[in-house]
Scaffold this motif. Structure first.
Motif, PDB file in Angstrom:
ATOM      1  N   GLU A  93     -12.928  -3.638   7.193  1.00 25.22           N
ATOM      2  CA  GLU A  93     -12.686  -2.350   6.543  1.00 25.22           C
ATOM      3  C   GLU A  93     -11.997  -1.333   7.445  1.00 25.22           C
ATOM      4  O   GLU A  93     -11.212  -0.510   6.971  1.00 25.22           O
ATOM      5  N   LEU A  94     -12.301  -1.358   8.728  1.00 24.57           N
ATOM      6  CA  LEU A  94     -11.775  -0.327   9.624  1.00 24.57           C
ATOM      7  C   LEU A  94     -10.509  -0.741  10.360  1.00 24.57           C
ATOM      8  O   LEU A  94      -9.771   0.107  10.852  1.00 24.57           O
ATOM      9  N   LYS A  95     -10.243  -2.035  10.439  1.00 23.48           N
ATOM     10  CA  LYS A  95      -9.060  -2.498  11.154  1.00 23.48           C
ATOM     11  C   LYS A  95      -8.086  -3.245  10.239  1.00 23.48           C
ATOM     12  O   LYS A  95      -6.922  -2.875  10.113  1.00 23.48           O
ATOM     13  N   GLN A  96      -8.560  -4.307   9.604  1.00 20.96           N
ATOM     14  CA  GLN A  96      -7.647  -5.158   8.858  1.00 20.96           C
ATOM     15  C   GLN A  96      -7.090  -4.492   7.603  1.00 20.96           C
ATOM     16  O   GLN A  96      -5.882  -4.566   7.341  1.00 20.96           O
ATOM     17  N   VAL A  97      -7.948  -3.856   6.815  1.00 17.01           N
ATOM     18  CA  VAL A  97      -7.465  -3.187   5.601  1.00 17.01           C
ATOM     19  C   VAL A  97      -6.465  -2.072   5.931  1.00 17.01           C
ATOM     20  O   VAL A  97      -5.368  -2.021   5.355  1.00 17.01           O
ATOM     21  N   PRO A  98      -6.781  -1.160   6.863  1.00 20.41           N
ATOM     22  CA  PRO A  98      -5.795  -0.115   7.206  1.00 20.41           C
ATOM     23  C   PRO A  98      -4.505  -0.690   7.795  1.00 20.41           C
ATOM     24  O   PRO A  98      -3.414  -0.178   7.515  1.00 20.41           O
ATOM     25  N   PHE A  99      -4.622  -1.755   8.591  1.00 21.55           N
ATOM     26  CA  PHE A  99      -3.426  -2.363   9.174  1.00 21.55           C
ATOM     27  C   PHE A  99      -2.557  -2.971   8.081  1.00 21.55           C
ATOM     28  O   PHE A  99      -1.326  -2.855   8.097  1.00 21.55           O
ATOM     29  N   GLY A 100      -3.196  -3.617   7.104  1.00 15.71           N
ATOM     30  CA  GLY A 100      -2.448  -4.163   5.975  1.00 15.71           C
ATOM     31  C   GLY A 100      -1.715  -3.084   5.209  1.00 15.71           C
ATOM     32  O   GLY A 100      -0.547  -3.258   4.819  1.00 15.71           O
ATOM     33  N   LYS A 101      -2.375  -1.945   4.993  1.00 19.41           N
ATOM     34  CA  LYS A 101      -1.733  -0.827   4.291  1.00 19.41           C
ATOM     35  C   LYS A 101      -0.569  -0.274   5.108  1.00 19.41           C
ATOM     36  O   LYS A 101       0.448   0.141   4.552  1.00 19.41           O
ATOM     37  N   TRP A 102      -0.725  -0.272   6.415  1.00 15.93           N
ATOM     38  CA  TRP A 102       0.356   0.195   7.297  1.00 15.93           C
ATOM     39  C   TRP A 102       1.569  -0.725   7.183  1.00 15.93           C
ATOM     40  O   TRP A 102       2.710  -0.249   7.113  1.00 15.93           O
ATOM     41  N   LEU A 103       1.337  -2.030   7.131  1.00  9.48           N
ATOM     42  CA  LEU A 103       2.435  -2.978   6.983  1.00  9.48           C
ATOM     43  C   LEU A 103       3.171  -2.757   5.660  1.00  9.48           C
ATOM     44  O   LEU A 103       4.403  -2.770   5.613  1.00  9.48           O
ATOM     45  N   VAL A 104       2.394  -2.518   4.607  1.00 11.22           N
ATOM     46  CA  VAL A 104       2.993  -2.272   3.295  1.00 11.22           C
ATOM     47  C   VAL A 104       3.805  -0.981   3.318  1.00 11.22           C
ATOM     48  O   VAL A 104       4.951  -0.930   2.852  1.00 11.22           O
ATOM     49  N   ALA A 105       3.211   0.085   3.855  1.00 12.11           N
ATOM     50  CA  ALA A 105       3.873   1.395   3.874  1.00 12.11           C
ATOM     51  C   ALA A 105       5.162   1.381   4.676  1.00 12.11           C
ATOM     52  O   ALA A 105       6.090   2.159   4.399  1.00 12.11           O
ATOM     53  N   ASN A 106       5.236   0.480   5.659  1.00 15.27           N
ATOM     54  CA  ASN A 106       6.424   0.410   6.505  1.00 15.27           C
ATOM     55  C   ASN A 106       7.389  -0.707   6.089  1.00 15.27           C
ATOM     56  O   ASN A 106       8.299  -1.053   6.848  1.00 15.27           O
ATOM     57  N   ASN A 107       7.163  -1.246   4.890  1.00 13.94           N
ATOM     58  CA  ASN A 107       8.062  -2.262   4.325  1.00 13.94           C
ATOM     59  C   ASN A 107       8.264  -3.449   5.270  1.00 13.94           C
ATOM     60  O   ASN A 107       9.392  -3.869   5.540  1.00 13.94           O
ATOM     61  N   LEU A 108       7.138  -3.991   5.751  1.00 13.51           N
ATOM     62  CA  LEU A 108       7.197  -5.073   6.735  1.00 13.51           C
ATOM     63  C   LEU A 108       6.684  -6.404   6.185  1.00 13.51           C
ATOM     64  O   LEU A 108       6.232  -7.257   6.944  1.00 13.51           O
TER      65      LEU A 108
END
Length: 272
Positions: A93-108
Motif C-alpha cells: 500500500e505504501l510503496k508498490q501502489v503509489p509507485f504504480g500510480k507514478w508510472l502511470v502518471a508519467n506515461n511509462l
C-alpha cells in the motif's frame, strides 16, 4: 533493447545507492530518473542521506507517497492489524501502489519506455537466493512478475537487478572505492535502513532502534496502537500484536530481547 528511461528506486540504503552510482557511470544522466518510495517512517538520517545524494550525484530524487494512508502508523490504525510476513500491506500500500500510480502518471507503461534497476541481491536471504539466484545483472523480467500489486498493465515495464550477484561486503567496497559515503545509520550499527524499525526486521535492528530517540518514539507509537487493538473486543483479527513472538514492551523496558526470540529476515522491497 533501447529503453528511453532508466528508473532507479532509492531507499537511502547502500544497495540502491550503488545501483544509482553504476547507472550514472554507464548511462546519460538525462535518461535516469530516481525515485524514493516514501512510507513516512524513515529515520531523519535517511532523509538527510537522500538530500546528500541529490547534491553529490547531481540528480533530483522524486518522491512517491500513498494518497490513501499518511504513513505506516495511519495504515496500521485504519487496517486494524500489523503488517507481517504473510500480509505485507505496508510494502504493497505504501510503496508498490503509489509507485504504480507514478508510472502511470508519467506515461511509462509502453513497451521499451523504461527499465527499472532494483538493488536486490540473491545472498540477502534464502528466499532471495531461491527466487533470484539464477539471474545475472543483465537479465530482464516484467514488473508484474515481481508482485501481485502490479497487474497486466505493467507487463511492459521491465526490471533488472544489476547487483544481484554481489555480496554485502562487495557493495560497501564498491562505494568506498568510488569515495561515496553511505547512510550514517550503518556506522551506528544498522544492518539495513528504511522503515525504522521495519516490522519484519531482525532483532538486532529492533534493539538498535529502541536505543535511538527516533526509533524509540516509533516503537512507543506502535505499542499504543497495539494497546488500542487489544482493548477493542470487536477486533477479531489475529494480527493485532506488533510481533507474534517478540515482547516489544520488554524491549522498551530493558533494551533487548530474549535470546530465544526468533530472528526473521527483514522486508526485501523496503531495503533496496
Amino acid at each position: 533493447m533501447n529503453y528511453k528511461t532508466l528508473i532507479v528506486p532509492v531507499s537511502g540504503g547502500k544497495d540502491s545507492q550503488l545501483c544509482l552510482a553504476i547507472a550514472l557511470e554507464t548511462h546519460p544522466k538525462e535518461m535516469i530518473r530516481t525515485v524514493h518510495q516514501s512510507t513516512g517512517y524513515d529515520h531523519p538520517l535517511t532523509y538527510q542521506h537522500l538530500e546528500w545524494m541529490e547534491t553529490f550525484y547531481g540528480i533530483k530524487i522524486e518522491y512517491t507517497q500513498s494518497d490513501k494512508y499518511k504513513d505506516v502508523f495511519d495504515l496500521i490504525e485504519k487496517q486494524k492489524y500489523f503488517p507481517n510476513n504473510l500480509a505485507r500491506s505496508c510494502t504493497g500500500e505504501l510503496k508498490q501502489v503509489p509507485f504504480g500510480k507514478w508510472l502511470v502518471a508519467n506515461n511509462l507503461l509502453d513497451e521499451n519506455s523504461c527499465l527499472i534497476w532494483m538493488g536486490m541481491r540473491a545472498n540477502e536471504s534464502n528466499a532471495r537466493a531461491s527466487k533470484y539466484g539464477d539471474l545475472n545483472g543483465s537479465d530482464v523480467f516484467a514488473l508484474s512478475d515481481l508482485s501481485g500489486k502490479y497487474g497486466k498493465k505493467f507487463k511492459n515495464v521491465k526490471v533488472s537487478l544489476p547487483i544481484v550477484s554481489f555480496t554485502e561486503e562487495q557493495v560497501f567496497d564498491e562505494l568506498k572505492k568510488r569515495g561515496h559515503q553511505v547512510n550514517e545509520l550503518y556506522s551506528k550499527g544498522a544492518a539495513r535502513v528504511g522503515c525504522y524499525p521495519c516490522l519484519l526486521a531482525k532483532k538486532a535492528d529492533w534493539e538498535m532502534a529502541a536505543k535511538d530517540p527516533v526509533g524509540r518514539e516509533h516503537i512507543k507509537k506502535l505499542v499504543k496502537l497495539e494497546d488500542r487493538f487489544l482493548a477493542d473486543k470487536t477486533n477479531t483479527n489475529k494480527l493485532i500484536r506488533i510481533h507474534q513472538t517478540r515482547d516489544i514492551r520488554n524491549l522498551l523496558a530493558t533494551g533487548s530481547f530474549s535470546d530465544k526470540v526468533d530472528d526473521s529476515s527483514t522486508c526485501g522491497w523496503c531495503s533496496i
